[in-house]
Design a protein around this motif. Sequence first.
Motif, short mmCIF file in Angstrom:
data_model
loop_
_atom_site.label_atom_id
_atom_site.label_comp_id
_atom_site.label_asym_id
_atom_site.label_seq_id
_atom_site.Cartn_x
_atom_site.Cartn_y
_atom_site.Cartn_z
N GLY A 52 32.12 31.73 26.84
CA GLY A 52 31.32 31.33 28.00
C GLY A 52 32.16 30.95 29.20
O GLY A 52 31.64 30.55 30.23
N SER A 53 33.52 31.10 29.12
CA SER A 53 34.35 30.67 30.25
C SER A 53 34.32 31.71 31.38
O SER A 53 34.04 32.88 31.15
N LYS A 54 34.59 31.23 32.58
CA LYS A 54 34.49 32.09 33.76
C LYS A 54 35.86 32.54 34.27
O LYS A 54 36.87 31.93 33.96
N THR A 55 35.86 33.61 35.03
CA THR A 55 37.11 34.17 35.56
C THR A 55 36.92 34.53 37.02
O THR A 55 35.81 34.85 37.44
N LYS A 56 38.01 34.52 37.76
CA LYS A 56 37.95 35.00 39.15
C LYS A 56 38.42 36.45 39.17
O LYS A 56 39.22 36.87 38.34
N LYS A 57 37.92 37.21 40.16
CA LYS A 57 38.28 38.61 40.31
C LYS A 57 39.80 38.81 40.30
O LYS A 57 40.33 39.71 39.66
N GLU A 58 40.51 37.91 41.00
CA GLU A 58 41.97 38.05 41.11
C GLU A 58 42.63 37.95 39.75
O GLU A 58 43.64 38.60 39.48
N GLU A 59 42.06 37.10 38.86
CA GLU A 59 42.65 36.97 37.51
C GLU A 59 42.46 38.27 36.74
O GLU A 59 43.34 38.72 36.00
N THR A 60 41.29 38.89 36.90
CA THR A 60 41.04 40.17 36.23
C THR A 60 42.05 41.20 36.70
O THR A 60 42.67 41.91 35.89
N PHE A 61 42.26 41.26 38.01
CA PHE A 61 43.22 42.25 38.55
C PHE A 61 44.63 41.97 38.03
O PHE A 61 45.37 42.90 37.70
N ALA A 62 45.00 40.69 37.97
CA ALA A 62 46.35 40.35 37.51
C ALA A 62 46.55 40.78 36.05
O ALA A 62 47.60 41.32 35.68
N THR A 63 45.52 40.56 35.24
CA THR A 63 45.60 40.96 33.82
C THR A 63 45.76 42.47 33.70
O THR A 63 46.58 42.97 32.93
#
Length: 397
Positions: free
Chosen positions: A341-352
């Motif tokens: 259920g934790s949230k992520t920011k778009k930038e974190e997705t791109f970094a991954t």
Amino acid sequence: MLLDEEIVKLVGMPEKAYKLLSEPDRIIRCRIRRHIPGVKGFIYVYLVYHSAARGPPGKGGVRMSKDVTLEEVAQLAEIMSYKNALMDLPFGGAKSGIAADSNLPPETKQIIMEGYAHELRNELLSGNYVPAPDLGTGPREMAVIFGETHIRESVTGKPIGIGGLPGRKEATGYGVSVISERAVQEFLKKDISDVTVAVQGFGNVGSWTCEFLSKMGAKIVAVSDVQGGTFCKDGIDIEELKKYSRENGTVCGFGGSRITNEKLLELDVDLLVPAAVGNVITKENAGNIKADLIVEGANAPVTKDADEILLKNRKIVVPDFLANAGGVVASYDEWRKGKSGSKTKKEETFATIKETLLEAFEETLQFSVRKGVSLRKSALALAATRIVETMEARGWL
Ligand code: NAD
């Protein structure tokens, strides 16, 4: 089948592993039995699990196309096994297909998706198969699957409000652009801002690839969709093209001059990104490809025969299971976060995505140099090695 003698030798693959990987683990073929207004006859649904060695779940998208066949779905499921292993994700390879026109009205598509989820409910509810968008499907269709299962981790590529991951919709195109930039630097010895690009397909993968590449400074000179393409030697304004395509339902007629899909592939550009359907570069046109670098945004855009011709002509091909893996890397995050259920920011997705894809690129590159094989063979051997190791760890061999 992707495996051949050379890969088996490179991997030192045991006979039993080879046999397990040479055909799908499991195939489901069914029909949507409920009535669908305006549709005559049955719509067939296919689900293929290629290898569950690193699963369940089996992970891979849902393709909706009136021409989709069981063979095509099986080929795509096989690609997913190697893509997931190359990215070191704990997923087996699977894929599903719905033999229906993806341009049907949204209400009809919704009923089809409900029927799809109903027929595959045991696979979806058990978490054996976790779908995502592919050709002809997107967040809206994934939302229908979620609506039927009410389990967040049962499907990825959902709209954000129901547990979708910020950055997931851009993920595949973003990954293609990251890999393109690195490959341009490595093989063309150029900066991405100094290259010309042609992109086939302006759907999810093609349009985001264009957007990111153009933000990096690349000059996109040609873009196409199913109806044909547009060419502009001075470069295409992608923001304007997006607007035009939304308003007109096609990129055709936008600025520049009209061009066929066939001609687009043969343009004299530095970088070619096929990002639509499979088998578009064949033994018939491979000899005419002028781009020195081909980055496979689509799955299986280059046939086996064509691959050999391109290799002979010293063209570099970055294979699908490396180039377009950004989507499944993001899906893995969405799947995990569906549970927590934790949230992520778009930038974190791109970094991954960037970190995972570039790491896989370096590994693939080094192995290919060490063994003197193509990037495709190298990536395949690395992925197959991981699958075989898992089979061994599970006591299968
Ligand atoms: P999409 O349905 O969003 O877009 C497909 C695009 O291709 C559209 O512009 C369409 O007009 C065009 N097209 C369709 N048939 C064509 C044809 N015969 N010739 C030329 N263009 C044609 O699909 P998508 O999700 O962008 O998928 C494109 C490719 O990328 C597929 O091969 C898919 O398997 C692969 N892929 C998609 C994802 C993802 O996250 N969506 C991830 C990995 C790989």
